[in-house]
Design an enzyme around this catalytic site. Structure first.
Site, short mmCIF file in Angstrom:
data_model
loop_
_atom_site.label_atom_id
_atom_site.label_comp_id
_atom_site.label_asym_id
_atom_site.label_seq_id
_atom_site.Cartn_x
_atom_site.Cartn_y
_atom_site.Cartn_z
N SER A 25 17.81 -22.24 34.78
CA SER A 25 18.52 -22.30 33.50
C SER A 25 19.84 -23.09 33.54
O SER A 25 20.58 -23.04 34.51
CB SER A 25 18.83 -20.87 33.03
OG SER A 25 19.63 -20.90 31.89
N LYS A 76 12.16 -11.12 25.98
CA LYS A 76 12.59 -11.39 24.60
C LYS A 76 11.88 -10.57 23.52
O LYS A 76 12.50 -10.11 22.57
CB LYS A 76 12.24 -12.87 24.33
CG LYS A 76 13.36 -13.72 23.92
CD LYS A 76 12.88 -15.16 23.81
CE LYS A 76 13.85 -15.88 22.93
NZ LYS A 76 13.69 -17.33 22.99
N ASN A 97 17.22 -12.93 21.54
CA ASN A 97 17.68 -13.79 22.66
C ASN A 97 19.13 -13.52 23.03
O ASN A 97 19.63 -14.08 24.00
CB ASN A 97 17.45 -15.28 22.36
CG ASN A 97 18.57 -15.89 21.53
OD1 ASN A 97 19.22 -15.20 20.74
ND2 ASN A 97 18.81 -17.18 21.71
N GLY A 138 4.88 -20.12 17.97
CA GLY A 138 5.33 -19.41 19.17
C GLY A 138 6.78 -18.98 19.01
O GLY A 138 7.28 -18.85 17.88
N ALA A 140 9.80 -20.44 19.67
CA ALA A 140 10.75 -21.37 19.06
C ALA A 140 10.43 -21.54 17.56
O ALA A 140 11.31 -21.47 16.71
CB ALA A 140 10.68 -22.73 19.77
N GLY A 261 15.37 -31.72 20.68
CA GLY A 261 15.65 -30.29 20.83
C GLY A 261 16.95 -29.96 21.56
O GLY A 261 17.27 -28.78 21.72
P1 NAD Z 1 5.22 -20.68 22.99
O1 NAD Z 1 4.34 -20.65 24.20
O2 NAD Z 1 5.80 -19.41 22.48
O3 NAD Z 1 4.41 -21.38 21.78
C1 NAD Z 1 3.62 -22.51 22.00
C2 NAD Z 1 3.20 -23.13 20.66
O4 NAD Z 1 2.59 -24.41 20.94
C3 NAD Z 1 2.16 -22.33 19.87
O5 NAD Z 1 2.40 -22.52 18.49
C4 NAD Z 1 0.85 -22.99 20.28
O6 NAD Z 1 -0.17 -22.81 19.33
C5 NAD Z 1 1.28 -24.45 20.37
N1 NAD Z 1 0.44 -25.29 21.22
C6 NAD Z 1 0.30 -25.19 22.56
N2 NAD Z 1 -0.51 -26.16 23.01
C7 NAD Z 1 -0.86 -26.89 21.92
C8 NAD Z 1 -1.68 -28.02 21.74
N3 NAD Z 1 -2.31 -28.63 22.76
N4 NAD Z 1 -1.82 -28.51 20.49
C9 NAD Z 1 -1.20 -27.91 19.43
N5 NAD Z 1 -0.41 -26.85 19.56
C10 NAD Z 1 -0.25 -26.32 20.78
O7 NAD Z 1 6.35 -21.71 23.34
P2 NAD Z 1 7.84 -21.83 22.73
O8 NAD Z 1 8.76 -21.08 23.59
O9 NAD Z 1 7.79 -21.55 21.28
O10 NAD Z 1 8.13 -23.37 22.97
C11 NAD Z 1 7.56 -24.38 22.13
C12 NAD Z 1 8.33 -25.67 22.34
O11 NAD Z 1 9.69 -25.49 21.95
C13 NAD Z 1 8.38 -26.10 23.81
O12 NAD Z 1 8.22 -27.48 23.85
C14 NAD Z 1 9.76 -25.71 24.28
O13 NAD Z 1 10.28 -26.59 25.23
C15 NAD Z 1 10.57 -25.85 23.01
N6 NAD Z 1 11.73 -24.96 22.97
C16 NAD Z 1 12.94 -25.53 22.76
C17 NAD Z 1 14.07 -24.75 22.70
C18 NAD Z 1 15.39 -25.40 22.46
O14 NAD Z 1 16.43 -24.72 22.57
N7 NAD Z 1 15.40 -26.67 22.10
C19 NAD Z 1 13.99 -23.35 22.84
C20 NAD Z 1 12.71 -22.80 23.05
C21 NAD Z 1 11.60 -23.62 23.12
#
Ligand code: NAD
Length: 294
Positions: A25, A76, A97, A138, A140, A261
């Site tokens: 992190s 979380k 969070n 998901g 985010a 992001g």
């Molecule tokens: P998660 O595992 O909770 O959710 C994953 C999401 O992606 C779901 O909606 C799933 O259906 C979708 N998905 C996965 N594979 C897919 C595919 N091949 N085609 C279409 N949809 C697909 O993950 P998360 O924690 O919500 O993270 C999602 C994204 O957000 C990641 O890229 C992560 O890096 C990013 N994120 C960014 C921040 C930030 O502060 N900028 C914080 C958390 C997450």
């Protein structure tokens, strides 16, 4: 070493981050740099905690009068039951969070959604009263969808695959329609006709799926560039890589803005920092230290 012994004293208060795994992190750098810059007597440390030891950890932090802590996966979505209060956003997201300890009362909140909303604002983007199309359901995506509706984004079209997140997508739509004043509709990401139509009259299109980051780097959630148009705002939750295929395509098409992001990551931290310390994070300094460009 002398710097550490000068800075950490018997008065220094602990702020933590719990998750598993968590050693990668950037949050300790972000918060400790901000504490030092503002001369605040806190130290931020990571603790590897899985759900089997989560309840004991919360009890321990409570007993030690820890001021607060961040929470990531897998804790979380589980920690809420061990806290005293949840903010409306944390309640609707089913996730926390950030925990703040106010004289023994532990309040769970979620700053990921406010982080993205502030990143948009700082980029000169104002989605309030407008339509947003977003891919994902998901962690985010849920935080952003709920916060967007709480803040007043008028209409949200949510697209997701029919995978294990579909039920969460349905729940998000239900929560927004029943518990906020705004409207959400769910569509299957495979329905390209609906995707094209919904993006076409949206102010902003956002990717909040893992598509665009490893192992899906070089891919995007939309089939091709014809789904975008020059006056559309495009945003991505992905920050590694900084420029996803979606953002690269948005720039090629000449979209009004292509926002990555990194701003969401920075401002979710800044919001937690403000709750614990009452102070504004020194944003420019932290952007320099973490080489954030959004
Ligand atoms: P998660 O595992 O909770 O959710 C994953 C999401 O992606 C779901 O909606 C799933 O259906 C979708 N998905 C996965 N594979 C897919 C595919 N091949 N085609 C279409 N949809 C697909 O993950 P998360 O924690 O919500 O993270 C999602 C994204 O957000 C990641 O890229 C992560 O890096 C990013 N994120 C960014 C921040 C930030 O502060 N900028 C914080 C958390 C997450």
């Amino acid at each position: 070493m002398a710097e550490i012994t000068e800075r950490i004293t018997g008065h220094t208060e602990l702020i933590g981050l719990i998750a598993y795994p968590i050693r990668h992190s950037k949050s300790p750098t972000m918060h400790n740099e901000a504490f030092m810059k503002l001369g605040l007597d806190y130290a931020y440390l990571c603790f590897e905690v899985d759900n089997s030891t989560l309840e004991q950890t919360v009890k321990g932090f409570r007993a030690m009068k820890v001021r607060g802590w961040n929470v990531s996966m897998p804790n979380k979505t589980v920690i809420g039951q061990y806290l005293d209060k949840l903010t409306p956003a944390a309640e609707l997201c089913g996730a926390v969070n950030t925990v703040v300890n106010d004289n023994g009362v532990l309040t769970g909140t979620i700053t990921d959604g406010t982080g993205m909303m502030r990143a948009l604002k700082e980029s000169g983007v104002d989605p309030i009263g407008k339509k947003m199309t977003i891919a994902g359901a998901g962690g985010a995506a849920t935080a952003i969808e709920i916060q967007a509706a709480l803040d007043g984004v008028a209409e949200i079209s949510i697209f997701n695959r029919k995978d294990e997140f579909w039920a969460r997508a349905e729940q998000n739509v239900k929560n927004i329609n029943e518990k906020t004043n705004y409207k959400a509709t769910l569509y299957d990401l495979a329905d390209h006709e609906a995707l094209r139509r919904e993006i076409a009259d949206s102010y902003i299109f956002m990717n909040a799926t893992g598509v665009g980051m490893k192992p899906l780097e070089g891919q995007m959630v939309i089939p091709d560039e014809t789904y975008l148009r020059p006056d559309l705002i495009v945003a991505d939750t992905v920050y590694m890589p900084r420029e996803t295929k979606l953002l690269e395509t948005a720039r090629k098409v000449g979209c009004a803005k292509a926002i990555n992001g990194e701003g969401m990551m920075l401002f979710q931290g800044a919001a937690a920092f403000k709750l614990w310390t009452g102070q504004d994070m020194p944003i420019d300094h932290i952007k320099d230290v973490l080489d954030i460009q959004f």
